[in-house]
Design a protein around this motif. Structure first.
Motif, short mmCIF file in Angstrom:
data_model
loop_
_atom_site.label_atom_id
_atom_site.label_comp_id
_atom_site.label_asym_id
_atom_site.label_seq_id
_atom_site.Cartn_x
_atom_site.Cartn_y
_atom_site.Cartn_z
N CYS A 172 -56.48 81.47 5.72
CA CYS A 172 -57.89 81.83 5.35
C CYS A 172 -57.81 81.22 3.96
O CYS A 172 -56.98 80.86 3.23
CB CYS A 172 -57.72 83.19 5.10
N ILE A 173 -59.12 81.05 3.37
CA ILE A 173 -59.39 80.29 2.20
C ILE A 173 -60.23 81.45 1.12
O ILE A 173 -61.28 81.74 1.40
CB ILE A 173 -60.01 79.11 2.35
N LEU A 174 -59.50 81.51 -0.03
CA LEU A 174 -60.06 82.20 -1.08
C LEU A 174 -60.31 81.18 -2.29
O LEU A 174 -59.43 80.81 -2.81
CB LEU A 174 -59.07 83.26 -1.61
N LEU A 175 -61.51 81.30 -2.66
CA LEU A 175 -61.93 80.29 -3.67
C LEU A 175 -62.20 80.88 -5.04
O LEU A 175 -63.14 81.76 -4.88
CB LEU A 175 -63.14 79.56 -3.20
N GLU A 176 -61.80 80.41 -6.18
CA GLU A 176 -62.24 80.94 -7.51
C GLU A 176 -63.44 79.72 -7.77
O GLU A 176 -62.78 78.65 -7.82
CB GLU A 176 -61.20 81.07 -8.52
N ILE A 177 -64.61 80.12 -8.03
CA ILE A 177 -65.57 78.88 -8.51
C ILE A 177 -65.81 78.85 -9.92
O ILE A 177 -66.52 79.71 -10.28
CB ILE A 177 -66.74 79.14 -7.37
#
Length: 389
Positions: A172-177
């Motif tokens: 899974c991928i968690l992104l801080e944008i």
């Protein structure tokens, strides 16, 4: 207006100001014997900071000056803090380029400044060599060429290592944008899919920088059935994420982080690393006792600069710049420096997997791991991992 929408509006407003900005200002750095002005725009304060790159570049330039400089001409290195604020980033670039007459920008590391200032740099005919390129603009402008791999290729590398070398499923991928980086992260994920045929089990792009508690994001990921998490945080955020998983008893998750967490401070802070924290180090692993990093390490320790990948990037950007500067015949001006950088031969250095030439991108990382209970990084490969190999 939510925080992301507000940030986007601010970026658009500043971009408009950038496009409307006046060209002009000094195009050189004084006459014979005058200092050579070099600038740097950095995020040193704010929710996500990158202070080491410009500190490392300053240490390199100080040593160069102490050794006599360029035929007696010293480098006057000016660094400014954009605070992660678009308006301050805009003003900082204009101060360095327009008022101070910098011949180039070297060793910068900012959360947002490349995207904000790329058009202005193009108008002014000035080139930037960030020590650490962070936002999309650092990798999409002909006037900007970072010394590091960057978070987007880094994301592809860590996903590639997780699926192809570790054999992980259900990543899974968690992104801080920050700013408009979301499409570029998607392109990095798509590149991984193109190379491997794999797709993420779940993507959450709502993870904030500098959150006080990452538990809701971690719990949501665990409930989705994730076995590994690929995330792009800065160091304090990553510590909070790992500790949130520990507090939930989620001890069999594999962490696929980026170089931004590769530091001795991070290793000291983590006792339970789950099934392991993996990072594709963008520079030769500094926690490995090797002569490759000896000069960098000695200079950083002499100047009390943290040993991190960020300081490796700043050090290398300054080293590359000096080598190009020393090859210029005639006056040192913005025009002559830009011409020299754009026509430079690739510089090889064992601290990186890709020789540096202005305008090329580094696509190699060195896999390392932080295991539970060790508080120490270890190499898990004997060579660079490259995108697509």
């Amino acid at each position: 207006m939510n925080k992301r929408a507000s940030g986007t509006a601010a970026l658009i407003a500043v971009a408009a100001l950038t496009l409307a900005g006046c060209a002009g200002g000094d195009e050189g750095s004084g006459g014979e014997g005058a200092p050579i002005v070099v600038g740097s725009v950095n995020t040193i304060s704010g929710p996500a900071t990158f202070p080491e790159a410009s500190l490392a570049a300053a240490a390199v330039f100080d040593a160069f000056n102490e050794a006599g400089g360029l035929d007696g001409r010293k480098i006057d290195y000016k660094t400014l803090d954009d605070k992660g604020d678009p308006a301050t980033a805009t003003a900082s670039a204009r101060e360095l380029v327009g008022s101070d007459g910098a011949v180039a920008l070297v060793g910068s590391a900012s959360l947002i400044e490349c995207e904000i200032n790329a058009k202005y740099y193009e108008q002014e005919g000035i080139l930037s060599m960030p020590g650490i390129g962070v936002d999309t603009g650092c990798f999409a402008s002909d006037n900007i060429s970072p010394a590091n791999v960057g978070p987007f290729n880094d994301m592809t590398l860590t996903l590639q290592y997780g699926s192809e070398v570790l054999g992980l499923d259900d990543i899974c991928i968690l992104l801080e944008i920050a700013g408009s980086t979301r499409p570029t992260y998607q392109a990095a994920i798509d590149k991984w899919t193109e190379i491997t045929g794999k797709e993420p089990k779940y993507v959450d792009d709502t993870v904030p920088y500098g959150a006080s508690d990452y538990t809701p994001y971690i719990v949501k990921a665990r409930d989705q059935g994730c076995k590994a998490l690929a995330i792009n945080p800065v160091e304090p955020d990553a510590i909070g994420q790992v500790k949130a998983a520990n507090a939930q008893g989620w001890d069999d998750v594999t962490w696929l982080y980026l170089t931004s967490v590769y530091s001795e401070n991070f290793a000291d802070a983590i006792d339970n690393a789950g099934a392991g924290i993996y990072v594709p180090a963008e520079f030769y692993p500094f926690t490995d006792d090797n002569e490759i990093n000896a000069d960098w390490r000695e200079l950083m320790e002499a100047n009390d600069i943290p040993l991190t990948s960020f300081s490796q990037g700043g050090y290398l950007a300054a080293k590359y710049f000096i080598e190009v500067l020393e090859g210029i015949d005639g006056d040192i001006t913005r025009e002559s420096v830009s011409e020299a950088l754009q026509s430079m031969e690739p510089i090889e250095n064992p601290m990186v997997g890709t020789p540096y030439a202005f305008g090329t991108q580094n696509t190699a990382g060195w896999p390392i791991i932080l295991k539970s209970g060790t508080n120490a990084w270890e190499k898990v490969a004997e060579d660079w991992l490259r995108i697509g190999e």
